[in-house]
Design a protein around this motif. Structure first.
Motif, PDB file in Angstrom:
ATOM      1  N   SER A   4       4.151  -7.580  -4.371  1.00  0.00           N
ATOM      2  CA  SER A   4       4.133  -6.863  -5.641  1.00  0.00           C
ATOM      3  C   SER A   4       3.067  -7.480  -6.531  1.00  0.00           C
ATOM      4  O   SER A   4       2.945  -8.705  -6.598  1.00  0.00           O
ATOM      5  N   PHE A   5       2.276  -6.652  -7.206  1.00  0.00           N
ATOM      6  CA  PHE A   5       1.140  -7.147  -7.993  1.00  0.00           C
ATOM      7  C   PHE A   5       0.754  -6.085  -9.024  1.00  0.00           C
ATOM      8  O   PHE A   5       1.142  -4.919  -8.911  1.00  0.00           O
ATOM      9  N   LYS A   6      -0.039  -6.499 -10.008  1.00  0.00           N
ATOM     10  CA  LYS A   6      -0.434  -5.581 -11.079  1.00  0.00           C
ATOM     11  C   LYS A   6      -1.948  -5.416 -11.202  1.00  0.00           C
ATOM     12  O   LYS A   6      -2.418  -4.667 -12.049  1.00  0.00           O
ATOM     13  N   SER A   7      -2.695  -6.128 -10.375  1.00  0.00           N
ATOM     14  CA  SER A   7      -4.154  -6.009 -10.407  1.00  0.00           C
ATOM     15  C   SER A   7      -4.715  -6.324  -9.027  1.00  0.00           C
ATOM     16  O   SER A   7      -4.051  -6.953  -8.199  1.00  0.00           O
ATOM     17  N   ILE A  28       3.531  -3.010   1.284  1.00  0.00           N
ATOM     18  CA  ILE A  28       3.159  -2.671  -0.087  1.00  0.00           C
ATOM     19  C   ILE A  28       4.058  -1.525  -0.535  1.00  0.00           C
ATOM     20  O   ILE A  28       3.955  -0.409  -0.020  1.00  0.00           O
ATOM     21  N   PRO A  29       4.973  -1.779  -1.496  1.00  0.00           N
ATOM     22  CA  PRO A  29       5.871  -0.715  -1.952  1.00  0.00           C
ATOM     23  C   PRO A  29       5.148   0.279  -2.849  1.00  0.00           C
ATOM     24  O   PRO A  29       4.036   0.015  -3.320  1.00  0.00           O
ATOM     25  N   CYS A  30       5.778   1.407  -3.068  1.00  0.00           N
ATOM     26  CA  CYS A  30       5.261   2.438  -3.969  1.00  0.00           C
ATOM     27  C   CYS A  30       6.272   2.576  -5.107  1.00  0.00           C
ATOM     28  O   CYS A  30       7.316   3.210  -4.947  1.00  0.00           O
ATOM     29  N   LYS A  31       5.979   1.937  -6.238  1.00  0.00           N
ATOM     30  CA  LYS A  31       6.921   1.970  -7.360  1.00  0.00           C
ATOM     31  C   LYS A  31       6.217   1.544  -8.642  1.00  0.00           C
ATOM     32  O   LYS A  31       5.176   0.883  -8.603  1.00  0.00           O
ATOM     33  N   ASN A  32       6.802   1.926  -9.759  1.00  0.00           N
ATOM     34  CA  ASN A  32       6.265   1.597 -11.079  1.00  0.00           C
ATOM     35  C   ASN A  32       4.791   1.990 -11.164  1.00  0.00           C
ATOM     36  O   ASN A  32       4.451   3.135 -10.893  1.00  0.00           O
ATOM     37  N   SER A  33       3.909   1.047 -11.502  1.00  0.00           N
ATOM     38  CA  SER A  33       2.479   1.390 -11.621  1.00  0.00           C
ATOM     39  C   SER A  33       1.755   1.357 -10.282  1.00  0.00           C
ATOM     40  O   SER A  33       0.588   1.773 -10.184  1.00  0.00           O
ATOM     41  N   SER A  42      -5.541  -0.375  -3.225  1.00  0.00           N
ATOM     42  CA  SER A  42      -4.955  -1.669  -2.850  1.00  0.00           C
ATOM     43  C   SER A  42      -4.831  -1.791  -1.330  1.00  0.00           C
ATOM     44  O   SER A  42      -5.090  -2.853  -0.752  1.00  0.00           O
ATOM     45  N   ILE A  43      -4.422  -0.696  -0.696  1.00  0.00           N
ATOM     46  CA  ILE A  43      -4.312  -0.682   0.767  1.00  0.00           C
ATOM     47  C   ILE A  43      -5.698  -0.849   1.401  1.00  0.00           C
ATOM     48  O   ILE A  43      -5.866  -1.621   2.357  1.00  0.00           O
ATOM     49  N   LYS A  44      -6.665  -0.167   0.846  1.00  0.00           N
ATOM     50  CA  LYS A  44      -8.036  -0.246   1.359  1.00  0.00           C
ATOM     51  C   LYS A  44      -8.577  -1.669   1.252  1.00  0.00           C
ATOM     52  O   LYS A  44      -9.152  -2.214   2.215  1.00  0.00           O
TER      53      LYS A  44
END
Length: 269
Positions: A4-7, A28-33, A42-44
């Motif tokens: 989980s990360f924001k940047s 890598i979850p899909c949630k919030n931002s 992010s995946i790339k």
């Protein structure tokens, strides 16, 4: 490990730490931002800059919903194509904590099944299961799972976190029978892998959960009583996972040496 990360900088920092410690299986979850273009980029970055990492991204219909069901289904289709091009071979598809009336993981899989481009792609799709639901809710959960499996696209089942490991054992027996029947009737599916969620207890987590429980997560009063009792239940859960060959998914943030040391103690590594 679930990340989980924001940047992007935070993502790179965590993945560098994982690579340094030989940790290569990441979700890598899909949630919030963490959704839409930010999730895809992010995946790339993860696959291009850390090619040794085996990455499983999530797609949440709740968080990726785009005005209507048709747009959202197209978003899912484009997401699968994009992550495949980045080098991901697995995706977890979830409805989200609040199911949309017009589209959920069951109907999305049914639509995907009719798309030959997806059906013939070498990409595995995982689905979620909550084995801790009471009575008729669990019966409905199993009925939904059977519909998902009938799509022929499901190759993994992701088990929600809970603390009643004895109940889990009885529910896994039910699940095993359903999986065996599905494999026999579906020539495209040779095996279905099981993943199981694990949360590493802390005083902060237990206090937060008492104040604001997570929807659909069933934690006993014993688990919430103390970190020591919670750790004991997590260890029993891990034993159950090992017995049934369920791969544990660590959903708690592991991004420092102290986090990793605590995790290794619980896992007896």
């Amino acid at each position: 490990l679930e990340i989980s990360f924001k940047s992007f900088d935070e993502l790179r920092k965590i993945l560098s730490f994982y690579q340094l410690n030989d940790l290569y299986n990441i979700n890598i979850p899909c949630k919030n931002s963490l959704k839409n273009d930010f999730l895809l980029e992010s995946i790339k970055i993860s696959k291009q800059e850390f090619p040794n990492i085996d990455l499983i991204p999530h797609f949440s219909i709740l968080h990726e919903f785009n005005r209507n069901s048709m747009n959202t289904q197209n978003s899912l289709y484009n997401f699968l194509k994009a992550v495949k091009s980045f080098g991901c071979n697995q995706v977890l598809l979830v409805s989200g904590s609040q199911k949309r009336s017009t589209l959920d993981s069951v109907s999305a899989l049914s639509i995907l099944k009719s798309n030959p481009l997806i059906f013939n792609q070498d990409i595995s799709i995982g689905v979620a299961l909550n084995p801790y639901l009471p009575g008729f809710l669990f019966e409905d959960e199993i009925a939904r799972l059977e519909k998902k499996l009938q799509s022929g696209l499901v190759s993994s089942i992701w088990i929600q976190f809970g603390t009643d490991y004895k109940l889990l054992k009885s529910r896994i027996d039910i699940l095993s029978n359903i999986i065996s029947a599905n494999i026999k009737s579906n020539s495209k599916v040779s095996s279905i892998k099981l993943f199981g969620s694990i949360l590493i207890p802390s005083k902060q987590f237990l206090a937060r959960f008492k104040y604001r429980p997570w929807k659909g997560v069933y934690c006993s009063s014993e688990f919430l009583e103390s970190v020591e009792l919670a750790n004991n239940l997590v260890k029993e859960l891990l034993k159950t996972y090992k017995h049934y060959k369920i791969c544990p998914i660590i959903e708690t943030n592991i991004s420092t040496e102290d986090h990793l040391k605590e995790l290794k103690m619980i896992l007896h590594l």
